[in-house]
Design a protein around this motif. Structure first.
Motif, PDB file in Angstrom:
ATOM      1  N   ASP A  60       0.880  -1.179   0.000  1.00  0.00           N
ATOM      2  CA  ASP A  60       0.000   0.000   0.000  1.00  0.00           C
ATOM      3  C   ASP A  60       0.914   1.224   0.000  1.00  0.00           C
ATOM      4  O   ASP A  60       1.432   1.632   1.047  1.00  0.00           O
ATOM      5  CB  ASP A  60      -0.905  -0.030   1.234  1.00  0.00           C
ATOM      6  N   LEU A  61       1.119   1.790  -1.171  1.00  0.00           N
ATOM      7  CA  LEU A  61       2.103   2.856  -1.328  1.00  0.00           C
ATOM      8  C   LEU A  61       1.736   4.097  -0.507  1.00  0.00           C
ATOM      9  O   LEU A  61       2.602   4.703   0.142  1.00  0.00           O
ATOM     10  CB  LEU A  61       2.242   3.227  -2.803  1.00  0.00           C
ATOM     11  N   GLU A  62       0.465   4.474  -0.485  1.00  0.00           N
ATOM     12  CA  GLU A  62       0.059   5.680   0.241  1.00  0.00           C
ATOM     13  C   GLU A  62       0.314   5.534   1.740  1.00  0.00           C
ATOM     14  O   GLU A  62       0.901   6.416   2.374  1.00  0.00           O
ATOM     15  CB  GLU A  62      -1.427   5.965  -0.010  1.00  0.00           C
ATOM     16  N   HIS A  63      -0.101   4.418   2.321  1.00  0.00           N
ATOM     17  CA  HIS A  63       0.106   4.213   3.746  1.00  0.00           C
ATOM     18  C   HIS A  63       1.579   3.978   4.068  1.00  0.00           C
ATOM     19  O   HIS A  63       2.035   4.314   5.175  1.00  0.00           O
ATOM     20  CB  HIS A  63      -0.738   3.037   4.245  1.00  0.00           C
ATOM     21  N   SER A  64       2.330   3.431   3.144  1.00  0.00           N
ATOM     22  CA  SER A  64       3.770   3.256   3.355  1.00  0.00           C
ATOM     23  C   SER A  64       4.448   4.610   3.456  1.00  0.00           C
ATOM     24  O   SER A  64       5.332   4.824   4.300  1.00  0.00           O
ATOM     25  CB  SER A  64       4.382   2.448   2.207  1.00  0.00           C
ATOM     26  N   ARG A  65       4.043   5.561   2.600  1.00  0.00           N
ATOM     27  CA  ARG A  65       4.607   6.906   2.655  1.00  0.00           C
ATOM     28  C   ARG A  65       4.222   7.608   3.950  1.00  0.00           C
ATOM     29  O   ARG A  65       5.028   8.324   4.548  1.00  0.00           O
ATOM     30  CB  ARG A  65       4.145   7.707   1.451  1.00  0.00           C
ATOM     31  N   GLN A  66       2.998   7.380   4.403  1.00  0.00           N
ATOM     32  CA  GLN A  66       2.551   8.011   5.641  1.00  0.00           C
ATOM     33  C   GLN A  66       3.280   7.463   6.859  1.00  0.00           C
ATOM     34  O   GLN A  66       3.588   8.206   7.798  1.00  0.00           O
ATOM     35  CB  GLN A  66       1.041   7.809   5.805  1.00  0.00           C
ATOM     36  N   ASN A  67       3.560   6.164   6.850  1.00  0.00           N
ATOM     37  CA  ASN A  67       4.185   5.513   8.001  1.00  0.00           C
ATOM     38  C   ASN A  67       5.709   5.449   7.905  1.00  0.00           C
ATOM     39  O   ASN A  67       6.368   5.108   8.889  1.00  0.00           O
ATOM     40  CB  ASN A  67       3.642   4.092   8.164  1.00  0.00           C
ATOM     41  N   GLY A  68       6.265   5.755   6.743  1.00  0.00           N
ATOM     42  CA  GLY A  68       7.705   5.722   6.582  1.00  0.00           C
ATOM     43  C   GLY A  68       8.296   4.321   6.590  1.00  0.00           C
ATOM     44  O   GLY A  68       9.477   4.132   6.868  1.00  0.00           O
ATOM     45  N   ASN A  94      21.402 -14.639 -18.024  1.00  0.00           N
ATOM     46  CA  ASN A  94      21.413 -13.578 -17.014  1.00  0.00           C
ATOM     47  C   ASN A  94      20.045 -12.896 -16.876  1.00  0.00           C
ATOM     48  O   ASN A  94      19.930 -11.685 -16.725  1.00  0.00           O
ATOM     49  CB  ASN A  94      22.470 -12.523 -17.353  1.00  0.00           C
ATOM     50  N   ARG A  95      18.998 -13.711 -16.919  1.00  0.00           N
ATOM     51  CA  ARG A  95      17.624 -13.209 -16.787  1.00  0.00           C
ATOM     52  C   ARG A  95      17.396 -12.650 -15.382  1.00  0.00           C
ATOM     53  O   ARG A  95      17.788 -13.261 -14.379  1.00  0.00           O
ATOM     54  CB  ARG A  95      16.653 -14.349 -17.061  1.00  0.00           C
ATOM     55  N   GLU A  96      16.735 -11.500 -15.267  1.00  0.00           N
ATOM     56  CA  GLU A  96      16.405 -10.901 -13.980  1.00  0.00           C
ATOM     57  C   GLU A  96      15.002 -11.329 -13.574  1.00  0.00           C
ATOM     58  O   GLU A  96      14.001 -10.801 -14.070  1.00  0.00           O
ATOM     59  CB  GLU A  96      16.502  -9.374 -14.048  1.00  0.00           C
ATOM     60  N   ASN A  97      14.933 -12.304 -12.663  1.00  0.00           N
ATOM     61  CA  ASN A  97      13.653 -12.756 -12.122  1.00  0.00           C
ATOM     62  C   ASN A  97      13.440 -12.119 -10.757  1.00  0.00           C
ATOM     63  O   ASN A  97      14.339 -12.113  -9.912  1.00  0.00           O
ATOM     64  CB  ASN A  97      13.646 -14.272 -11.991  1.00  0.00           C
ATOM     65  N   ILE A  98      12.246 -11.605 -10.536  1.00  0.00           N
ATOM     66  CA  ILE A  98      11.959 -10.878  -9.295  1.00  0.00           C
ATOM     67  C   ILE A  98      11.856 -11.849  -8.124  1.00  0.00           C
ATOM     68  O   ILE A  98      11.203 -12.892  -8.212  1.00  0.00           O
ATOM     69  CB  ILE A  98      10.675 -10.055  -9.433  1.00  0.00           C
ATOM     70  N   TRP A  99      12.502 -11.504  -7.030  1.00  0.00           N
ATOM     71  CA  TRP A  99      12.461 -12.273  -5.790  1.00  0.00           C
ATOM     72  C   TRP A  99      11.407 -11.717  -4.827  1.00  0.00           C
ATOM     73  O   TRP A  99      10.687 -12.449  -4.174  1.00  0.00           O
ATOM     74  CB  TRP A  99      13.846 -12.238  -5.141  1.00  0.00           C
ATOM     75  N   GLY A 100      11.345 -10.383  -4.723  1.00  0.00           N
ATOM     76  CA  GLY A 100      10.409  -9.747  -3.810  1.00  0.00           C
ATOM     77  C   GLY A 100      10.394  -8.243  -4.011  1.00  0.00           C
ATOM     78  O   GLY A 100      11.142  -7.703  -4.841  1.00  0.00           O
ATOM     79  N   ASP A 101       9.551  -7.558  -3.271  1.00  0.00           N
ATOM     80  CA  ASP A 101       9.476  -6.103  -3.380  1.00  0.00           C
ATOM     81  C   ASP A 101       9.503  -5.468  -1.992  1.00  0.00           C
ATOM     82  O   ASP A 101       9.283  -6.143  -0.976  1.00  0.00           O
ATOM     83  CB  ASP A 101       8.230  -5.667  -4.151  1.00  0.00           C
ATOM     84  N   TYR A 102       9.784  -4.172  -1.948  1.00  0.00           N
ATOM     85  CA  TYR A 102       9.840  -3.443  -0.682  1.00  0.00           C
ATOM     86  C   TYR A 102       9.632  -1.947  -0.959  1.00  0.00           C
ATOM     87  O   TYR A 102       9.748  -1.479  -2.099  1.00  0.00           O
ATOM     88  CB  TYR A 102      11.182  -3.672   0.020  1.00  0.00           C
ATOM     89  N   TYR A 103       9.336  -1.229   0.100  1.00  0.00           N
ATOM     90  CA  TYR A 103       9.154   0.219  -0.005  1.00  0.00           C
ATOM     91  C   TYR A 103      10.465   0.912   0.335  1.00  0.00           C
ATOM     92  O   TYR A 103      11.026   0.723   1.420  1.00  0.00           O
ATOM     93  CB  TYR A 103       8.053   0.690   0.936  1.00  0.00           C
ATOM     94  N   ASN A 104      10.980   1.723  -0.604  1.00  0.00           N
ATOM     95  CA  ASN A 104      12.209   2.483  -0.402  1.00  0.00           C
ATOM     96  C   ASN A 104      11.867   3.814   0.263  1.00  0.00           C
ATOM     97  O   ASN A 104      11.209   4.671  -0.343  1.00  0.00           O
ATOM     98  CB  ASN A 104      12.917   2.713  -1.739  1.00  0.00           C
ATOM     99  N   VAL A 105      12.308   3.956   1.510  1.00  0.00           N
ATOM    100  CA  VAL A 105      11.970   5.154   2.283  1.00  0.00           C
ATOM    101  C   VAL A 105      12.550   6.404   1.637  1.00  0.00           C
ATOM    102  O   VAL A 105      11.918   7.472   1.620  1.00  0.00           O
ATOM    103  CB  VAL A 105      12.481   5.019   3.734  1.00  0.00           C
ATOM    104  N   ASN A 106      13.752   6.300   1.082  1.00  0.00           N
ATOM    105  CA  ASN A 106      14.423   7.483   0.515  1.00  0.00           C
ATOM    106  C   ASN A 106      13.743   7.970  -0.755  1.00  0.00           C
ATOM    107  O   ASN A 106      13.471   9.167  -0.915  1.00  0.00           O
ATOM    108  CB  ASN A 106      15.887   7.161   0.232  1.00  0.00           C
ATOM    109  N   SER A 107      13.448   7.052  -1.683  1.00  0.00           N
ATOM    110  CA  SER A 107      12.828   7.461  -2.948  1.00  0.00           C
ATOM    111  C   SER A 107      11.305   7.464  -2.872  1.00  0.00           C
ATOM    112  O   SER A 107      10.637   7.974  -3.777  1.00  0.00           O
ATOM    113  CB  SER A 107      13.257   6.521  -4.080  1.00  0.00           C
ATOM    114  N   GLN A 108      10.762   6.885  -1.773  1.00  0.00           N
ATOM    115  CA  GLN A 108       9.315   6.767  -1.568  1.00  0.00           C
ATOM    116  C   GLN A 108       8.634   6.050  -2.733  1.00  0.00           C
ATOM    117  O   GLN A 108       7.532   6.412  -3.169  1.00  0.00           O
ATOM    118  CB  GLN A 108       8.682   8.141  -1.335  1.00  0.00           C
ATOM    119  N   THR A 109       9.316   5.017  -3.228  1.00  0.00           N
ATOM    120  CA  THR A 109       8.768   4.217  -4.330  1.00  0.00           C
ATOM    121  C   THR A 109       8.901   2.727  -3.989  1.00  0.00           C
ATOM    122  O   THR A 109       9.624   2.342  -3.063  1.00  0.00           O
ATOM    123  CB  THR A 109       9.524   4.485  -5.644  1.00  0.00           C
TER     124      THR A 109
END
Length: 783
Positions: free
Chosen positions: A695-703, A749-764
């Protein structure tokens, strides 16, 4: 890079200083072994073993002990046929014979239903048949050579089976998790020499059935079985599948050695007779490795500030006697450690994962139709972590240490009443000891959570398992297997009675129809039962001590056909009803252990969860012949679960589809065509893991990262795709066999996604990726 250059220079010196092959002389080696009755383990006297299409003719008959020997067989690939009047014949196609090692094989023939009639089974049919006569569906045997030959397996059977129908492993090349028919990898049972063993993988975490690298070595393994559902009543305490491993006996006539060096480490094996003429033998293998070499090559398996090492040993002593039966002492063990200590911050993290198992087995022949096998085993695991952070947001220390010991006594009684009826029964008692400690010390957090021991438990528990299985061969083409398995967990007195049944109808000599059904139960990891839950007033509770088994009903319908003595086709449809699953009792939570690949939770759980897995699988295989093989597998499936809120969701392992294509070609080279160049390839395309969206909006609000539970597991990461390549050169010399091998894991050298996370610095939202190209080069010599 210096370490890599040093090892490659060493390889080159070994190669240049090796003796020169006499190209003008034909090289030979010995083929020998033993032929016994599958159901009674009694030697068969007078069985014929023939090297097909040999010129001049090569063959032998077994002696009073069931032994045979074929001397001066040319090196290379051969097909062997083994036959005896009144038994179903066997064919071993394309076995590889080299100068460095004698080919020692043990064959078990099955008595024909039709008296005094020899039934010839085609090579393709025998190749697809599993070792366990009670298994009729969802089972497949694999050979040691396949673990070496299949691209990306790197001699690891756990990686090799991911090419089988119904199996996937989307964890990348730094993990060997086995996902069977959409189930959690935690539902897998590991067995060795007929008894359960702990997870045999390096860098394993608590509660996992996989790890980074297998402790198992192809140097000591024999042909083994792998099950993906509705397995026979012999197997208990498993929900998804069974890995039933066998160790081979060492050479009991001459000493033989194997040395191997490569990017993943150094390995040495030795085998030979304990005493000349006694028939007793030893076999031992040791391996040591550091993954720092891969860092030198720029491959990010471990970070630049990590020090990662592992070592393991495997062994087997085989001691036959004249009057007291046959004894065997066997064992495996591994130590692995990863130390992470950055240079610029005051932080350190040390993780250890150790495992060992040892057993003493005794086989007693009781008359001419019955045998009794008894095994005493002792195994242990020790998984721990020490973390100290003096600069982070939550400064403090974290310590965990999970120690378990298992003492087992197992008995297996097998009797062949006649040609049609075989009865097998067994009993296993396990005494489990545990010593758990997990503590947090974070001064910056408010009491009582600043200094808390989630575990501080020491004690004992037990399990009791018993089974019986009856195979009734109604006719030459129709067999029926019925059985029941019993499981009891002493910690909370939970019990389960599990009926199993399977039917196989040989429609034609080259095609069959099969059906299997079974109820299967599993004890959860001890952490779930013993974890302390901390209340606001500091009170500790153990809410899950009386947690019951997770359970499943398996239904499988299969059809297979062999064509042209080379091609084999198989399809299976299955349905699994999961019930009694532990789920969180907290309103709004969807947690269940079936959603995890590893680890545990302290949530209050109840056995009210359900699930269902169903799918269709296809296998098309051209067995190795004329230097070429092809294996194609396809799986279409769904994996669902329902938590407390009553809503059915996907599991994170529901990738929906998985396709594999493996192929390889061998080229005979040299003046007498005694050397081999091998090219093996594998392509994989499958649905990736499902995830809980951020939840990008709540992630930005909560840091910090905040996820949307309402959308849990509705979406998958982009499809998992990978291409692997293996190149090898095998050379036979006067007294040894050498081999260079290069495995290119994820060669594109295929880039397969392992997982995702919220980057506090870039807020993305950003992504973690699985490993890219990994080159694994090795040099091997057998002498």
């Amino acid at each position: 890079m210096k370490n890599f250059i040093f090892i490659m220079a060493g390889f080159l010196c070994l190669y240049l200083n090796d003796e020169t092959l006499a190209q003008n002389s034909q090289l030979h080696q010995t083929i020998r072994g033993t032929v016994i009755d599958h159901d009674t383990q009694i030697p068969i006297i007078g069985a014929n073993v023939v090297v097909v299409d040999s010129d001049p003719f090569l063959g032998a008959s077994t002696d009073v002990n069931g032994n045979f020997k074929i001397e001066k067989a040319p090196v290379g690939r051969h097909t062997l046929t083994i036959s005896f009047l009144g038994y179903e014949s066997q064919s071993l196609p394309n076995v590889l014979l080299g100068v460095g090692k004698e080919l020692v094989i043990n064959i078990e023939l099955i008595e024909s239903v039709v008296e005094m009639n020899e039934i010839v089974v085609k090579a393709t049919q025998n190749k697809a048949q599993v070792l366990n006569e009670m298994a009729t569906v969802s089972a497949q045997s694999f050979s040691v050579e396949e673990t070496k030959r299949y691209a990306a397996s790197v001699s690891d059977p756990a990686r090799m089976v991911s090419a089988f129908a119904g199996v996937s492993s989307n964890g990348g090349d730094d993990q060997n998790a086995i996902i069977i028919r959409g189930n959690s990898p935690r539902g897998l049972l590991w067995r060795m020499e007929g008894v359960e063993i702990p997870n045999p993988n390096h860098f394993a975490s608590e509660g996992a059935s996989s790890g980074g690298i297998s402790i198992l070595s192809a140097n000591v393994l024999s042909k083994s079985d792998f099950y993906t559902g509705a397995f026979p009543s012999e197997f208990g305490n498993a929900l998804s599948g069974v890995f039933d491993l066998k160790l081979r006996n060492g050479n009991n006539e001459k000493n033989e050695y194997t040395l191997q060096a490569g990017i993943l480490g150094m390995e040495a094996a030795a085998e030979g007779p304990l005493k000349k003429g006694s028939g007793a033998s030893f076999l031992v293998n040791y391996r040591y490795s550091t993954l720092a070499l891969l860092n030198d090559l720029g491959v990010g398996i471990v970070g630049d500030e990590d020090v990662t090492t592992y070592q393991d040993v495997s062994f087997k002593l085989h001691i036959p006697t004249q009057k007291m039966g046959t004894f065997s002492l066997w064992g495996i063990g591994g130590l692995s450690k990863n130390t992470y200590q950055p240079k610029d911050i005051d932080y350190s993290d040390v993780e250890k994962a150790n495992m060992g198992a040892m057993g003493l087995s005794h086989l007693a022949i009781l008359g001419d139709k019955t045998y009794l096998k008894t095994t005493l085993s002792l195994s242990a695991t020790s998984i721990g972590e020490d973390e100290e952070d003096n600069e982070g947001t939550y400064q403090g220390t974290y310590k965990e240490q999970f120690n378990k010991t298992y003492a087992r006594a197992s008995m297996r009684f097998n009797t062949k009443l006649n040609r049609q009826h075989i009865v097998e029964s067994g009993l296993t008692y396990t005494a489990l000891g545990y010593n758990f400690l997990e503590s947090f010390q974070f001064p910056s957090i408010e009491p009582p959570f600043n200094n808390f021991e989630r575990f501080n438990e020491k004690g004992n528990a037990s399990t009791l398992q018993a089974y019986t299985s009856w195979k009734f061969r109604l006719t030459e083409s129709l067999s029926w297997v019925n059985g029941v398995h019993f499981l009891r967990f002493g910690l909370n007195e939970s019990t389960a009675v599990e009926p199993r049944s399977a039917l196989k109808w040989q429609l034609q000599p080259n095609q069959s129809l099969s059906f299997g059904f079974g109820i299967h139960s599993k004890v959860e990891s001890l952490e779930y039962y013993l974890a302390n839950q901390l209340l606001e007033d500091g009170t500790k509770l153990q809410p899950n001590r009386n947690l019951d088994f997770s359970k499943a009903q398996h239904y499988v319908l299969g059809y297979d056909v062999s064509v042209n003595n080379q091609w084999y086709f198989k399809t299976e449809a299955y349905f699994q009803r999961l019930y009694n699953l532990p789920i969180s009792s907290v309103v709004g939570s969807i947690f269940s252990p079936i959603l995890l690949e590893e680890g545990f939770s302290t949530q209050d759980l109840m056995n009210e969860g359900t699930g269902r897995n169903y799918g269709l699988e296809f296998t098309a295989q051209r067995f190795f012949s004329k230097g070429f093989y092809l294996l194609t597998t396809a799986s279409l499936y769904e994996a669902k679960f329902t938590a407390l809120d009553g809503k059915e969701r996907n599991t994170p392992f529901n990738g929906n589809f998985n396709f594999n294509v493996l192929s390889g070609k061998e080229f005979k080279v040299g003046k007498r065509k005694q050397n081999l160049i091998g090219v093996n390839m594998r392509g994989t395309w499958g649905g990736n893991s499902r995830f809980i969206p951020i939840d990008l909006e709540h992630s930005r609000q909560n840091g910090e990262t905040v996820r949307n539970i309402d959308g849990a597991y509705e979406e998958r990461y982009p499809d998992f795709m990978k291409f692997d390549l293996q190149l090898s050169y095998r050379k036979n010399k006067r007294s040894k066999t050498t081999e260079w091998r290069l495995d290119l894991l994820n060669a594109l050298n295929r880039e397969n996604i392992w997982g995702d996370y919220y980057n506090v610095n870039s807020q993305t939202i950003e992504y973690d990726y699985q490993t890219g190209l990994i080159p694994v080069l090795s040099y091997r010599v057998e002498f």
